[in-house]
Design a protein around this motif. Structure first.
Motif, PDB file in Angstrom:
ATOM      1  N   LEU A 352     -71.855 -83.655 -86.306  1.00  0.00           N
ATOM      2  CA  LEU A 352     -72.025 -82.201 -86.174  1.00  0.00           C
ATOM      3  C   LEU A 352     -71.181 -81.654 -85.023  1.00  0.00           C
ATOM      4  CD1 LEU A 352     -73.539 -79.857 -87.534  1.00  0.00           C
ATOM      5  CD2 LEU A 352     -75.142 -79.935 -85.617  1.00  0.00           C
ATOM      6  N   TYR A 353     -71.065 -82.448 -83.957  1.00  0.00           N
ATOM      7  CA  TYR A 353     -70.202 -82.015 -82.855  1.00  0.00           C
ATOM      8  C   TYR A 353     -68.753 -81.911 -83.344  1.00  0.00           C
ATOM      9  CZ  TYR A 353     -67.678 -81.823 -78.489  1.00  0.00           C
ATOM     10  OH  TYR A 353     -66.825 -81.427 -77.488  1.00  0.00           O
ATOM     11  N   GLY A 354     -68.294 -82.941 -84.026  1.00  0.00           N
ATOM     12  CA  GLY A 354     -66.902 -82.972 -84.481  1.00  0.00           C
ATOM     13  C   GLY A 354     -66.606 -81.921 -85.529  1.00  0.00           C
ATOM     14  N   GLU A 355     -67.429 -81.885 -86.566  1.00  0.00           N
ATOM     15  CA  GLU A 355     -67.176 -80.964 -87.687  1.00  0.00           C
ATOM     16  C   GLU A 355     -67.604 -79.535 -87.361  1.00  0.00           C
ATOM     17  OE1 GLU A 355     -65.808 -81.778 -91.006  1.00  0.00           O
ATOM     18  OE2 GLU A 355     -65.044 -83.175 -89.516  1.00  0.00           O
ATOM     19  N   GLY A 356     -68.549 -79.406 -86.443  1.00  0.00           N
ATOM     20  CA  GLY A 356     -69.040 -78.072 -86.096  1.00  0.00           C
ATOM     21  C   GLY A 356     -68.347 -77.489 -84.885  1.00  0.00           C
ATOM     22  N   VAL A 357     -68.555 -78.116 -83.730  1.00  0.00           N
ATOM     23  CA  VAL A 357     -68.033 -77.545 -82.481  1.00  0.00           C
ATOM     24  C   VAL A 357     -66.516 -77.705 -82.396  1.00  0.00           C
ATOM     25  CG1 VAL A 357     -68.188 -77.591 -79.961  1.00  0.00           C
ATOM     26  CG2 VAL A 357     -70.238 -78.047 -81.344  1.00  0.00           C
ATOM     27  N   ALA A 358     -66.045 -78.936 -82.579  1.00  0.00           N
ATOM     28  CA  ALA A 358     -64.609 -79.177 -82.391  1.00  0.00           C
ATOM     29  C   ALA A 358     -63.770 -78.405 -83.411  1.00  0.00           C
ATOM     30  CB  ALA A 358     -64.320 -80.676 -82.469  1.00  0.00           C
ATOM     31  N   ARG A 359     -64.313 -78.150 -84.573  1.00  0.00           N
ATOM     32  CA  ARG A 359     -63.563 -77.378 -85.586  1.00  0.00           C
ATOM     33  C   ARG A 359     -63.809 -75.873 -85.488  1.00  0.00           C
ATOM     34  NH1 ARG A 359     -61.053 -80.020 -89.875  1.00  0.00           N
ATOM     35  NH2 ARG A 359     -61.609 -82.214 -90.083  1.00  0.00           N
ATOM     36  N   GLY A 360     -64.589 -75.467 -84.511  1.00  0.00           N
ATOM     37  CA  GLY A 360     -64.788 -74.035 -84.275  1.00  0.00           C
ATOM     38  C   GLY A 360     -65.751 -73.361 -85.237  1.00  0.00           C
ATOM     39  N   ARG A 361     -66.548 -74.160 -85.947  1.00  0.00           N
ATOM     40  CA  ARG A 361     -67.499 -73.539 -86.883  1.00  0.00           C
ATOM     41  C   ARG A 361     -68.762 -73.054 -86.185  1.00  0.00           C
ATOM     42  NH1 ARG A 361     -66.163 -78.387 -90.670  1.00  0.00           N
ATOM     43  NH2 ARG A 361     -65.004 -77.408 -92.357  1.00  0.00           N
ATOM     44  N   ILE A 362     -69.149 -73.779 -85.135  1.00  0.00           N
ATOM     45  CA  ILE A 362     -70.302 -73.342 -84.330  1.00  0.00           C
ATOM     46  C   ILE A 362     -69.959 -73.538 -82.854  1.00  0.00           C
ATOM     47  CG2 ILE A 362     -72.166 -73.745 -86.009  1.00  0.00           C
ATOM     48  CD1 ILE A 362     -72.662 -76.473 -84.654  1.00  0.00           C
ATOM     49  N   SER A 363     -70.670 -72.810 -82.003  1.00  0.00           N
ATOM     50  CA  SER A 363     -70.441 -72.942 -80.553  1.00  0.00           C
ATOM     51  C   SER A 363     -71.202 -74.157 -80.026  1.00  0.00           C
ATOM     52  CB  SER A 363     -70.941 -71.685 -79.843  1.00  0.00           C
ATOM     53  OG  SER A 363     -72.349 -71.610 -79.997  1.00  0.00           O
ATOM     54  N   LEU A 364     -70.854 -74.517 -78.798  1.00  0.00           N
ATOM     55  CA  LEU A 364     -71.556 -75.630 -78.149  1.00  0.00           C
ATOM     56  C   LEU A 364     -73.040 -75.303 -77.960  1.00  0.00           C
ATOM     57  CD1 LEU A 364     -70.849 -78.361 -76.982  1.00  0.00           C
ATOM     58  CD2 LEU A 364     -70.107 -77.215 -74.877  1.00  0.00           C
ATOM     59  N   THR A 365     -73.338 -74.080 -77.589  1.00  0.00           N
ATOM     60  CA  THR A 365     -74.748 -73.707 -77.393  1.00  0.00           C
ATOM     61  C   THR A 365     -75.503 -73.766 -78.734  1.00  0.00           C
ATOM     62  OG1 THR A 365     -74.103 -71.386 -77.521  1.00  0.00           O
ATOM     63  CG2 THR A 365     -74.405 -72.303 -75.322  1.00  0.00           C
ATOM     64  N   LYS A 366     -74.836 -73.355 -79.782  1.00  0.00           N
ATOM     65  CA  LYS A 366     -75.467 -73.429 -81.110  1.00  0.00           C
ATOM     66  C   LYS A 366     -75.734 -74.890 -81.486  1.00  0.00           C
ATOM     67  CE  LYS A 366     -76.732 -71.127 -84.786  1.00  0.00           C
ATOM     68  NZ  LYS A 366     -77.853 -70.186 -84.704  1.00  0.00           N
ATOM     69  N   PHE A 367     -74.790 -75.762 -81.142  1.00  0.00           N
ATOM     70  CA  PHE A 367     -74.960 -77.195 -81.400  1.00  0.00           C
ATOM     71  C   PHE A 367     -76.251 -77.701 -80.747  1.00  0.00           C
ATOM     72  CE2 PHE A 367     -74.167 -81.433 -79.474  1.00  0.00           C
ATOM     73  CZ  PHE A 367     -74.090 -82.204 -80.636  1.00  0.00           C
ATOM     74  N   VAL A 368     -76.450 -77.325 -79.491  1.00  0.00           N
ATOM     75  CA  VAL A 368     -77.660 -77.747 -78.771  1.00  0.00           C
ATOM     76  C   VAL A 368     -78.902 -77.159 -79.432  1.00  0.00           C
ATOM     77  CG1 VAL A 368     -78.908 -77.382 -76.584  1.00  0.00           C
ATOM     78  CG2 VAL A 368     -76.546 -78.216 -76.566  1.00  0.00           C
TER      79      VAL A 368
END
Ligand code: DUC
Ligand code: ZN
Ligand code: ZN
Length: 460
Positions: A352-368
């Motif tokens: 989820l970090y790679g596909e979400g945050v690193a690809r700009g689909r979600i923010s780091l705060t959203k990841f948490v």
């Protein structure tokens, strides 16, 4: 020796903020978050985490560990599953305590406790999974909720084995509400699926790739809409597990816009893997005989939108591991007999970090928020999911410059495959703390079996 330790110089991420800072830990809890560089912290153990992200330990609220299902048992026990969770940055799991048909709820729950005791390496809770609503079963809900198991799961699919009918679901919803429990639902129209599957098999379409054909998106959407209506009739909140379709996200969003207490999760694989997996040759598609099945890009886009908009609040793994050889043994000649599920607890955070945050689909705060804060809040884990004073010091040190290659050969989940074989994702879990204790360093588990504690979850 003060008993204090400090992780210093990192970037502390919450569900709303990202700040440079230090985390002070004492007696397994977070004592303070701030900048303590200039303070004379004599006797305090210092760990330099410069350049690292400090995120709350992951909370995975959907796992099936050492669990009977479809004529077999999931491949991980509590030791192997929670070691896999830990190395992947998850420090709490909420696992489904399955009621084998014919067994009582309380006795099934106790049997699940016995499986976890002495084995789990991270903290854990249970949902009570109801498959047989015998007379008097709802009378046990109060005791179950009071014991810290404040959620139940019901199935709208798998008639004859796991499914409850609409009336029984209504009974469960009503009684759960009275006792302070919440209901999680597997929403698929099981009867339609059974007919579609029977037709496919009758036509000689028995391979694992037909699992997807038998479970079109509409079978999920219809069940989601029906379940929402039944929850309204029972005046009870409802949580949807493993949503996979655009129509389901729309139905949940619509209900939320009316201020109804409806919540939903999706899983790592529905966001990151596509239905093309079913086009692979031979028995390979069995790796993703998951329920519901993988979908098209259109649905994946809708799920990401749902996460960003907040209609979906949780990303879980639905870790339900069956080895490929076991899937073959049971279902080589009939896809209906392939046990439904796959591994995921180990790689949820990093994928989820790679596909979400690193690809700009979600923010780091959203990841948490999706991986820790909201799942903890949703399920009454009052001491988990945040790096804030008074919370358990469950901390993941994540290296944003690092990368991780996923492979069955190196994973800790007790599985002969991973659907992410060969993926290299940005980010690496450098260290994991559970209640202040270092349990993983550079991908190596350094804790001990049985250290994980059962966490009593708050009632609604
Ligand atoms: N539902 C789950 O939640 N997990 C695996 C199989 C299923 O049907
Ligand atoms: Zn399910
Ligand atoms: Zn599941």
């Amino acid at each position: 020796m003060t008993g204090y330790s400090v992780l210093s110089g990192g970037t502390v991420v919450s569900s709303t903020t990202t700040v440079r800072g230090d985390v002070l830990v004492k007696d397994g809890k977070i004592a303070a978050v701030g900048e303590f560089g200039d303070l004379p912290l004599d006797g305090v153990e210092r760990v330099d985490v410069g350049g690292m992200l400090l995120v709350p330990g992951g909370v995975d609220v959907h796992t099936h560990i050492d669990s009977p299902m479809m004529g077999t048992v999931t491949a991980d026990d509590f030791e192997s599953a929670t070691i896999a969770a830990a190395v992947g940055g998850t420090t709490t799991v909420v696992d489904f305590a399955m009621q084998p048909k014919g067994n009582g709820l309380l006795e099934s729950l106790e049997a699940h406790h016995a499986k976890a005791r002495g084995k789990a390496v991270v903290d854990y809770g249970f949902h009570m999974c109801i498959t047989d609503l015998y007379p008097g079963a709802v009378g046990e809900f109060g005791e179950i909720v009071q014991s810290g198991v404040s959620s139940f799961k019901v199935f709208m699919a798998y008639r004859g084995t796991l499914m409850l009918d609409d009336g029984q679901m209504f009974d469960v919803l009503r009684q759960a509400r009275h006792t302070g429990g919440q209901v999680c639902v597997h929403a698929e129209n099981g009867d339609v699926i059974d007919r579609l599957a029977a037709d496919l098999v009758a036509a000689g379409k028995t391979g694992p790739e037909y699992h997807e054909v038998a479970r079109p998106p509409s079978t999920e959407v219809e069940a989601v809409r029906r379940a929402i209506r039944i929850a309204r009739m029972a005046d009870a909140p409802l949580y949807f597990v493993h949503l996979s379709t655009e129509g389901a996200v729309e139905a949940v969003a619509e209900a939320q816009s009316r201020d109804w207490a409806i919540a939903g999760e999706t899983c790592t694989h529905y966001l990151t893997l596509g239905r093309e997996f079913y086009d692979r040759p031979g028995f390979e598609p069995a790796k993703v005989v998951l329920t519901p099945p993988l979908r098209t890009q259109e649905h994946r886009d809708a799920l990401w939108r749902g996460l960003r908009a907040g209609s979906l609040g949780v990303v879980s793994s639905d870790h339900c591991p069956f080895c490929l050889e076991e899937k073959r043994r049971l279902g080589e000649h009939d896809f209906r007999l392939v046990p439904n599920g796959g591994p995921g607890v180990e790689h949820r955070m990093l994928v989820l970090y790679g596909e979400g945050v690193a690809r700009g689909r979600i923010s780091l705060t959203k990841f948490v928020d999706l991986t820790a804060t909201t799942p903890a809040r949703q399920f009454g884990l009052t001491g988990k999911g945040q790096l804030a004073p008074g919370f358990d010091a469950d901390i993941v040190v994540l290296d944003p410059q690092g990368s991780t290659t996923i492979s069955a050969a190196t994973q800790r989940q007790r599985m002969d495959y991973t659907p992410y074989e060969g993926w290299t994702v940005p980010g690496a879990v450098k260290a994991v703390y559970s209640r202040g204790e270092l349990i993983c360093r550079d991908g190596v588990f350094v804790g001990s079996a049985g250290r994980g504690r059962f966490v009593e979850r708050a009632a609604l």
